[in-house]
Design an enzyme around this catalytic site. Structure first.
Site, PDB file in Angstrom:
ATOM      1  N   ARG A   1      37.872  30.079  71.128  1.00  0.00           N
ATOM      2  CA  ARG A   1      37.550  31.460  70.817  1.00  0.00           C
ATOM      3  C   ARG A   1      36.048  31.652  70.909  1.00  0.00           C
ATOM      4  O   ARG A   1      35.277  32.724  71.052  1.00  0.00           O
ATOM      5  CB  ARG A   1      38.035  31.827  69.418  1.00  0.00           C
ATOM      6  CG  ARG A   1      39.488  32.208  69.479  1.00  0.00           C
ATOM      7  CD  ARG A   1      40.046  32.754  68.165  1.00  0.00           C
ATOM      8  NE  ARG A   1      41.455  33.450  68.518  1.00  0.00           N
ATOM      9  CZ  ARG A   1      42.300  33.196  67.544  1.00  0.00           C
ATOM     10  NH1 ARG A   1      42.078  32.887  66.243  1.00  0.00           N
ATOM     11  NH2 ARG A   1      43.405  34.008  67.659  1.00  0.00           N
TER      12      ARG A   1
ATOM     13  N   LYS B   1      54.633  32.195  62.049  1.00  0.00           N
ATOM     14  CA  LYS B   1      54.573  33.479  61.274  1.00  0.00           C
ATOM     15  C   LYS B   1      55.832  34.130  61.753  1.00  0.00           C
ATOM     16  O   LYS B   1      55.701  35.224  62.551  1.00  0.00           O
ATOM     17  CB  LYS B   1      53.215  34.023  62.045  1.00  0.00           C
ATOM     18  CG  LYS B   1      51.964  33.513  61.579  1.00  0.00           C
ATOM     19  CD  LYS B   1      50.758  34.382  61.983  1.00  0.00           C
ATOM     20  CE  LYS B   1      49.385  33.871  61.724  1.00  0.00           C
ATOM     21  NZ  LYS B   1      48.625  34.313  62.778  1.00  0.00           N
TER      22      LYS B   1
ATOM     23  N   GLY C   1      46.373  31.766  68.574  1.00  0.00           N
ATOM     24  CA  GLY C   1      45.311  30.655  68.176  1.00  0.00           C
ATOM     25  C   GLY C   1      45.873  29.442  68.308  1.00  0.00           C
ATOM     26  O   GLY C   1      45.138  28.536  68.785  1.00  0.00           O
TER      27      GLY C   1
ATOM     28  N   GLY D   1      49.054  37.829  67.648  1.00  0.00           N
ATOM     29  CA  GLY D   1      49.476  39.054  67.200  1.00  0.00           C
ATOM     30  C   GLY D   1      49.103  40.109  67.882  1.00  0.00           C
ATOM     31  O   GLY D   1      49.890  40.773  68.245  1.00  0.00           O
TER      32      GLY D   1
HETATM   33  P1  ADP Z   1      49.986  30.992  66.932  1.00  0.00           P
HETATM   34  O1  ADP Z   1      48.690  30.952  66.088  1.00  0.00           O
HETATM   35  O2  ADP Z   1      50.001  30.521  68.532  1.00  0.00           O
HETATM   36  O3  ADP Z   1      50.395  32.584  67.213  1.00  0.00           O
HETATM   37  P2  ADP Z   1      51.838  30.713  64.506  1.00  0.00           P
HETATM   38  O4  ADP Z   1      50.496  30.950  63.819  1.00  0.00           O
HETATM   39  O5  ADP Z   1      52.890  31.533  64.545  1.00  0.00           O
HETATM   40  O6  ADP Z   1      51.286  30.425  66.413  1.00  0.00           O
HETATM   41  O7  ADP Z   1      52.381  29.018  64.139  1.00  0.00           O
HETATM   42  C1  ADP Z   1      51.635  27.910  64.496  1.00  0.00           C
HETATM   43  C2  ADP Z   1      52.106  26.974  63.561  1.00  0.00           C
HETATM   44  O8  ADP Z   1      53.455  26.798  63.774  1.00  0.00           O
HETATM   45  C3  ADP Z   1      51.636  25.385  63.857  1.00  0.00           C
HETATM   46  O9  ADP Z   1      50.861  25.207  62.881  1.00  0.00           O
HETATM   47  C4  ADP Z   1      53.030  24.593  63.840  1.00  0.00           C
HETATM   48  O10 ADP Z   1      52.861  23.734  63.143  1.00  0.00           O
HETATM   49  C5  ADP Z   1      54.124  25.540  63.076  1.00  0.00           C
HETATM   50  N1  ADP Z   1      55.271  25.235  63.559  1.00  0.00           N
HETATM   51  C6  ADP Z   1      55.797  25.391  64.927  1.00  0.00           C
HETATM   52  N2  ADP Z   1      57.378  24.798  64.672  1.00  0.00           N
HETATM   53  C7  ADP Z   1      57.514  24.548  63.612  1.00  0.00           C
HETATM   54  C8  ADP Z   1      58.616  24.255  62.620  1.00  0.00           C
HETATM   55  N3  ADP Z   1      59.809  24.081  63.139  1.00  0.00           N
HETATM   56  N4  ADP Z   1      58.209  24.143  61.375  1.00  0.00           N
HETATM   57  C9  ADP Z   1      57.370  24.365  60.549  1.00  0.00           C
HETATM   58  N5  ADP Z   1      56.198  24.973  61.101  1.00  0.00           N
HETATM   59  C10 ADP Z   1      56.315  24.936  62.519  1.00  0.00           C
HETATM   60 MG    MG Z   2      48.418  31.009  64.061  1.00  0.00          MG
END
Ligand code: ADP
Ligand code: MG
Length: 407
Positions: free
Chosen positions: A35, A200, A356, A380
């Site tokens: 970023r 999330k 992120g 988001g």
């Molecule tokens: P982004 O930032 O790409 O939008 P999120 O913040 O929604 O993604 O999610 C990222 C997190 O999801 C990572 O820290 C990862 O460890 C977690 N994650 C992925 N799969 C699982 C799972 N099965 N159980 C718990 N956490 C998970």
């Molecule tokens: Mg995230």
């Protein structure tokens, strides 16, 4: 959309830039500076135009008051390295340190203000709650440039209110992000697949309803998948589950079926004894998750299935890691998915990775930014854009300067 060129001669002008510098930190070590690198071109361009550049950003989720663990100080240092020029750091956002730093800022100089979210007004829910802080921010500058794509879906002081108080323009990063995402919403080549994962879950589940109208295939992994498995009546053990969303997801499954959208769920899951890199773990079939174990990644059979479902796609949007990739034993699903995206990108598909953690994941797992069509700085924000939602931080820019209507 007004761009920086429309702001006229900026030499000597104080330009407030909202950037998204919300990078993952391990203590004070930046683990992915994507970023910061993505934000640098707009800042550099303004500095080269002779502007006095005042950058503002947030980091993490402090509770509206200073909290040293969320200081932007390490980011100021890294930003200086990326720009190849010193970046002054103000120890507050709109207080004496910020005001004095702005006063001393030279033409072409860059200043980073301390974390916006150290101030309760930044994220206050009402216009009145944000007004005073927005005024204080606006008073530091002559013009405003909105370049934090990751926050344009937020109605916050530094994103929304400040744009109503100052002449403003869209920064280069927001412009580039919107241009790519527009291609996904207006004329996506088909088959068009959306891959969702991550943690999330409740934030992202709502997106699905709208995506069902646009995508041909929806692949689900990560923490999100267990709410789907529960909706199909399967045991999910101690995995991440949004129990109150199970009915919503059942509705999605029915709608997808009716509308001919293919929902692809994993065939197998990596389950562990607990949420730890050292935990004992195995691969089990998706309908055989033991009640006492946690699903932390999609399994190898799922990785093959997902890759196959992406192989003929012309457009792919991916948000959310397939597993808890930060722990090596649970990174394989995310790595396989990134590889599948890189493969279709090479075959000419438009691929976008948003979020992120997703962006951090693909870099951490050894992929180059050029392996994908576009790595979006916003998770988001990009999802809400794809949903067709109005993003306050973009609308306010299109809406022009409120003061123009004033007597
Ligand atoms: P982004 O930032 O790409 O939008 P999120 O913040 O929604 O993604 O999610 C990222 C997190 O999801 C990572 O820290 C990862 O460890 C977690 N994650 C992925 N799969 C699982 C799972 N099965 N159980 C718990 N956490 C998970
Ligand atoms: Mg995230």
């Amino acid at each position: 959309m007004k761009t920086i060129g429309d702001l006229g001669d900026l030499r000597g002008k104080r330009v407030l830039v909202r950037s998204d510098l919300n990078v993952p930190l391990d203590g004070t070590t930046i683990t992915d500076d994507g970023r910061i690198r993505a934000s640098a071109p707009t800042i550099r361009m303004l500095a080269e135009m002779g502007a006095r550049v005042i950058v503002c950003a947030h980091l993490g989720r402090p509770k509206g008051e200073p909290d040293p663990q969320y200081s932007l100080a390490p980011v100021a240092k890294r930003l200086g390295e990326v720009l190849g020029a010193p970046v002054t750091f103000a120890e507050d956002t709109v207080g004496p340190s910020a005001r004095s730093a702005v006063e001393h800022l030279k033409e072409g100089g860059v200043l980073l203000l301390e974390n916006l979210r150290f101030n309760p007004g930044e994220t206050a829910k009402t216009d009145e709650g944000r007004a005073e802080f927005a005024q204080a921010l606006a008073s530091l500058a002559d013009v405003f440039v909105s370049d934090g794509f990751g926050v344009v879906h937020r109605e916050q002081a530094s994103v929304y209110d400040v744009a109503r108080l100052l002449p403003h323009a869209t920064g280069g990063l927001v412009e580039a992000e919107v241009n790519v995402l527009r291609r996904l919403t207006r004329d996506a080549q088909r088959p068009y697949a959306v891959v969702l994962g991550g943690a999330k879950v409740s934030d992202k589940l709502g997106v699905i309803g709208n995506l069902l109208g646009t995508a041909d295939r929806l692949l689900v992994g990560g923490g999100m998948v267990f709410t789907f498995l529960a909706a199909k009546g399967l045991e999910v053990g101690k995995s991440l589950l949004e129990a109150d969303q199970v009915d919503t997801v059942k509705g999605y499954l029915e709608r997808a079926d009716k509308e001919g959208v293919e929902i692809v769920l994993p065939a197998d899951i990596v389950v562990a004894d607990d949420f730890s890199a050292e935990a004992a773990h195995d691969v089990v079939a998706v309908d055989a998750i033991p009640a006492d174990r946690i699903g932390l990644d999609i399994g190898p059979e799922s990785s093959r299935l997902f890759a196959e479902k992406l192989s003929d796609c012309r457009t792919v949007f991916w948000n959310g890691p397939m597993g808890a990739f930060e722990m090596a034993p649970f990174a394989a699903g995310t790595k396989a998915l990134a590889q599948a995206l890189a493969d279709v990108t090479r075959d000419g598909a438009l691929t976008v990775v948003g979020g992120g953690d997703s962006a951090a994941a693909v870099r951490q797992l050894g992929f180059a930014d050029t392996d994908f069509g576009h790595i979006s700085t916003g998770g988001g924000a990009s999802l809400e854009y794809l949903e067709g939602k109005e993003l306050p931080g973009l609308t306010v820019l299109d809406g022009g300067d409120d003061r123009e209507g004033d007597a």
